[in-house]
Motif scaffolding. Structure first.
Motif, mmCIF file in Angstrom:
data_model
loop_
_atom_site.group_PDB
_atom_site.id
_atom_site.type_symbol
_atom_site.label_atom_id
_atom_site.label_comp_id
_atom_site.label_asym_id
_atom_site.label_seq_id
_atom_site.Cartn_x
_atom_site.Cartn_y
_atom_site.Cartn_z
ATOM 1 N N ALA A 141 25.079 -0.890 -29.221
ATOM 2 C CA ALA A 141 25.204 -0.075 -28.007
ATOM 3 C C ALA A 141 23.844 0.143 -27.360
ATOM 4 C CB ALA A 141 25.858 1.264 -28.350
ATOM 5 N N ALA A 142 22.823 0.384 -28.187
ATOM 6 C CA ALA A 142 21.467 0.557 -27.656
ATOM 7 C C ALA A 142 20.980 -0.745 -27.023
ATOM 8 C CB ALA A 142 20.520 1.001 -28.762
ATOM 9 N N ALA A 143 21.307 -1.876 -27.652
ATOM 10 C CA ALA A 143 20.909 -3.174 -27.094
ATOM 11 C C ALA A 143 21.545 -3.382 -25.725
ATOM 12 C CB ALA A 143 21.310 -4.297 -28.043
ATOM 13 N N ALA A 144 22.802 -2.971 -25.579
ATOM 14 C CA ALA A 144 23.478 -3.105 -24.288
ATOM 15 C C ALA A 144 22.835 -2.196 -23.246
ATOM 16 C CB ALA A 144 24.954 -2.778 -24.440
ATOM 17 N N ARG A 145 22.465 -0.989 -23.662
ATOM 18 C CA ARG A 145 21.800 -0.072 -22.731
ATOM 19 C C ARG A 145 20.465 -0.655 -22.263
ATOM 20 N NH1 ARG A 145 23.715 3.966 -26.548
ATOM 21 N NH2 ARG A 145 21.668 3.994 -27.595
ATOM 22 N N LEU A 146 19.722 -1.221 -23.206
ATOM 23 C CA LEU A 146 18.412 -1.776 -22.868
ATOM 24 C C LEU A 146 18.552 -2.953 -21.908
ATOM 25 C CD1 LEU A 146 15.354 -1.719 -23.297
ATOM 26 C CD2 LEU A 146 15.667 -3.246 -25.256
ATOM 27 N N ALA A 147 19.521 -3.819 -22.164
ATOM 28 C CA ALA A 147 19.728 -4.964 -21.278
ATOM 29 C C ALA A 147 20.067 -4.500 -19.866
ATOM 30 C CB ALA A 147 20.833 -5.860 -21.825
ATOM 31 N N ALA A 148 20.930 -3.504 -19.761
ATOM 32 C CA ALA A 148 21.305 -2.990 -18.440
ATOM 33 C C ALA A 148 20.119 -2.318 -17.758
ATOM 34 C CB ALA A 148 22.473 -2.003 -18.590
ATOM 35 N N ALA A 149 19.338 -1.563 -18.530
ATOM 36 C CA ALA A 149 18.186 -0.861 -17.957
ATOM 37 C C ALA A 149 17.137 -1.855 -17.471
ATOM 38 C CB ALA A 149 17.593 0.089 -18.991
ATOM 39 N N ARG A 150 16.860 -2.870 -18.269
ATOM 40 C CA ARG A 150 15.863 -3.861 -17.877
ATOM 41 C C ARG A 150 16.265 -4.571 -16.598
ATOM 42 N NH1 ARG A 150 14.353 -6.745 -23.720
ATOM 43 N NH2 ARG A 150 12.517 -5.462 -24.178
ATOM 44 N N THR A 151 17.534 -4.932 -16.489
ATOM 45 C CA THR A 151 18.017 -5.602 -15.278
ATOM 46 C C THR A 151 17.869 -4.698 -14.060
ATOM 47 O OG1 THR A 151 19.600 -6.920 -16.567
ATOM 48 C CG2 THR A 151 20.027 -6.680 -14.208
ATOM 49 N N ALA A 152 18.217 -3.429 -14.234
ATOM 50 C CA ALA A 152 18.144 -2.486 -13.116
ATOM 51 C C ALA A 152 16.704 -2.222 -12.699
ATOM 52 C CB ALA A 152 18.843 -1.174 -13.500
ATOM 53 N N VAL A 153 15.809 -2.057 -13.671
ATOM 54 C CA VAL A 153 14.403 -1.807 -13.359
ATOM 55 C C VAL A 153 13.800 -3.019 -12.656
ATOM 56 C CG1 VAL A 153 12.106 -1.494 -14.383
ATOM 57 C CG2 VAL A 153 14.017 -0.090 -15.160
ATOM 58 N N SER A 154 14.118 -4.208 -13.134
ATOM 59 C CA SER A 154 13.598 -5.424 -12.518
ATOM 60 C C SER A 154 14.037 -5.527 -11.062
ATOM 61 C CB SER A 154 14.069 -6.651 -13.302
ATOM 62 O OG SER A 154 13.655 -7.850 -12.676
ATOM 63 N N ALA A 155 15.316 -5.248 -10.805
ATOM 64 C CA ALA A 155 15.833 -5.341 -9.440
ATOM 65 C C ALA A 155 15.181 -4.305 -8.529
ATOM 66 C CB ALA A 155 17.353 -5.170 -9.446
ATOM 67 N N LEU A 156 15.002 -3.084 -9.035
ATOM 68 C CA LEU A 156 14.401 -2.034 -8.214
ATOM 69 C C LEU A 156 12.924 -2.330 -7.949
ATOM 70 C CD1 LEU A 156 14.606 0.634 -6.749
ATOM 71 C CD2 LEU A 156 14.188 1.816 -8.929
ATOM 72 N N ALA A 157 12.229 -2.818 -8.954
ATOM 73 C CA ALA A 157 10.816 -3.154 -8.770
ATOM 74 C C ALA A 157 10.655 -4.241 -7.710
ATOM 75 C CB ALA A 157 10.201 -3.599 -10.090
ATOM 76 N N GLU A 158 11.536 -5.213 -7.743
ATOM 77 C CA GLU A 158 11.476 -6.278 -6.728
ATOM 78 C C GLU A 158 11.761 -5.704 -5.344
ATOM 79 O OE1 GLU A 158 13.427 -10.701 -5.805
ATOM 80 O OE2 GLU A 158 13.951 -9.602 -7.642
ATOM 81 N N GLN A 159 12.726 -4.796 -5.268
ATOM 82 C CA GLN A 159 13.062 -4.180 -3.991
ATOM 83 C C GLN A 159 11.896 -3.360 -3.443
ATOM 84 O OE1 GLN A 159 16.613 -1.729 -4.170
ATOM 85 N NE2 GLN A 159 15.913 -0.466 -2.458
ATOM 86 N N LEU A 160 11.180 -2.671 -4.341
ATOM 87 C CA LEU A 160 10.059 -1.825 -3.933
ATOM 88 C C LEU A 160 8.748 -2.598 -3.809
ATOM 89 C CD1 LEU A 160 10.799 1.313 -6.155
ATOM 90 C CD2 LEU A 160 11.217 1.054 -3.698
#
Length: 427
Positions: free
Chosen positions: A350-369
């Motif tokens: 479950a933690a691995a799934a959370r990390l994968a989702a968080a990394r994807t979201a952070v990457s997308a937001l960083a690119e947007q910003l």
């Protein structure tokens, strides 16, 4: 500002795309070489009387002060400053020799109310602190470049892309403990602060245009208010190639050799790598040589090493070999925080799934910003939050957890929504 600088500054475009499109384009696309400081190379300040004059001049100056320091990494023991460069409106530039003037606290006090401009501030602040110079506020042009989305944030690249000038960077890795310092080195050092104020002003405008100026101010305040880093525990564990050393007895050899080398390097005031290389330390640890003859056959202990040196390294190996089992180092430092992410899938899916989702979201937001992910939020903070999320999953709890991990208010505002979504069971 010279006519050429004004020309370059007038060429800044504001077409809304962000760097590298939003930068000065020098005439013909060729940067203008910056070959000499505006007022020439200032004399090196190396005695109390000359220092007092500089202190008075910079105290009477106006506006922010550009600051830089040169170390002798790879040549001398430690990270002390061997030259300090400054520039301020009304005072011009100054080159100060901390060997001749080891206490610059009077200068630091004279500048305490001014904003200090540094490039990669965290690299220079420790050595400046050692000689009594601590800023109360600062502007970091490298960090500003990162937040503004510039792909290359070295000083030379920033000056070229923002101001249209080419800095000569050939002396960055020289031995700055050399005395007297050659004139080309002094010219290089003076030029390093020549345009820092201009660069700061241009970057401030760019950050403001992108709506990131307050973000930068929070980052600069965090750097200026950070306490000195505590001494590193078990620094010998950072020996290059340490991953090859598995057995505790071998680790003890690394520790004994590293500590012996460090004492010798400190006494001789030379870089530890010039006394004995990391690779040689690891070779001896893996081989556990029985005597000097065996040691001398290992890489790093060859013909150029004298018998006295070989004896001292063999003595360190023998000390490690003679240690009782109870005094041998443990295989690794006590883990702090979550385990390596590669093991999460087995330990906590479950933690691995959370990390994968968080990394994807952070990457997308960083690119947007248009800024690096690690500046948006540190990877360590993301890992800690995903491994052990707040018991109550709401925006306030996530924001509080981020603050406890050292996130700044602007970071918390940006990433709380996406991390809350990643931490939720339905993510």
């Amino acid at each position: 500002m010279t006519d050429a600088q004004e020309t370059a500054a007038d060429l800044r475009t504001t077409t809304g795309g962000g760097p590298p499109d939003d930068v000065v384009v020098p005439p013909g696309g060729v940067p203008i070489p910056l070959l000499e400081p505006r007022e020439g190379i200032p004399p090196v300040v190396a005695d109390p009387d000359a220092l007092a004059e500089v202190v008075a001049a910079f105290a009477a100056g106006t506006g922010p002060v550009a600051v830089d320091a040169e170390r002798a990494s790879g040549y001398r023991y430690g990270q002390r400053a061997y030259l300090v460069q400054l520039r301020r409106e009304g005072a011009g530039s100054a080159l100060i020799d901390p060997v001749g003037c080891p206490d610059l606290s009077a200068l630091g006090e004279a500048l305490s109310g001014a904003e200090w401009i540094l490039h990669a501030a965290t690299q220079d602040l420790p050595c400046l602190r050692e000689i009594g110079m601590v800023p109360t506020s600062l502007f970091d042009t490298e960090l500003a470049g990162r937040l503004a989305g510039f792909p290359r944030v070295g000083l030379g690249a920033m000056v070229e892309s923002v101001l249209g000038y080419a800095l000569e960077k050939g002396h960055s890795a020289v031995d700055w403990s050399t005395r007297p310092l050659p004139e080309p080195w002094l010219r290089y050092a003076a030029l390093d602060v020549e345009l820092l104020v201009d660069l700061r002003d241009a970057l401030e405008k760019e950050l403001d245009r992108q709506g990131k100026l307050e973000w930068a101010r929070q980052e600069f305040e965090a750097i200026a208010s950070a306490p000195p880093a505590p001494p590193r525990k078990d620094p010998w564990r950072r020996t290059s190639g340490m991953h090859k050393v598995r057995r505790r007895r071998q680790m003890a050899v690394v520790r004994e050799l590293w500590e012996s080398r460090d004492r010798i390097a400190q006494r001789r005031d030379v870089s530890p790598g010039k006394v004995l290389g990391d690779a040689a330390i690891v070779e001896a640890a893996l081989a556990l040589p029985a005597n000097v003859h065996t040691l001398s056959a290992l890489p790093g202990y060859g013909q150029r090493m004298g018998r006295r040196q070989l004896d001292q390294w063999m003595a360190a190996v023998d000390r490690a070999k003679a240690l009782p089992e109870s005094e041998l180092p443990q295989p690794g430092a006590t883990p702090v925080g979550p385990p390596p992410p590669r093991s999460w899938a087995d330990k906590d899916p479950a933690a691995a799934a959370r990390l994968a989702a968080a990394r994807t979201a952070v990457s997308a937001l960083a690119e947007q910003l248009n800024l690096p992910q690690e500046n948006l939020i540190t990877p360590d903070t993301v890992r800690r939050l995903c491994w052990e999320p707040p018991q109550r999953l709401d925006a306030d709890a996530v924001a509080q957890a981020l603050a406890l991990h050292g996130a700044r208010p602007w970071q918390i505002e940006q990433v709380t929504p996406i991390l809350l979504a990643a931490l939720s069971p339905t993510a």
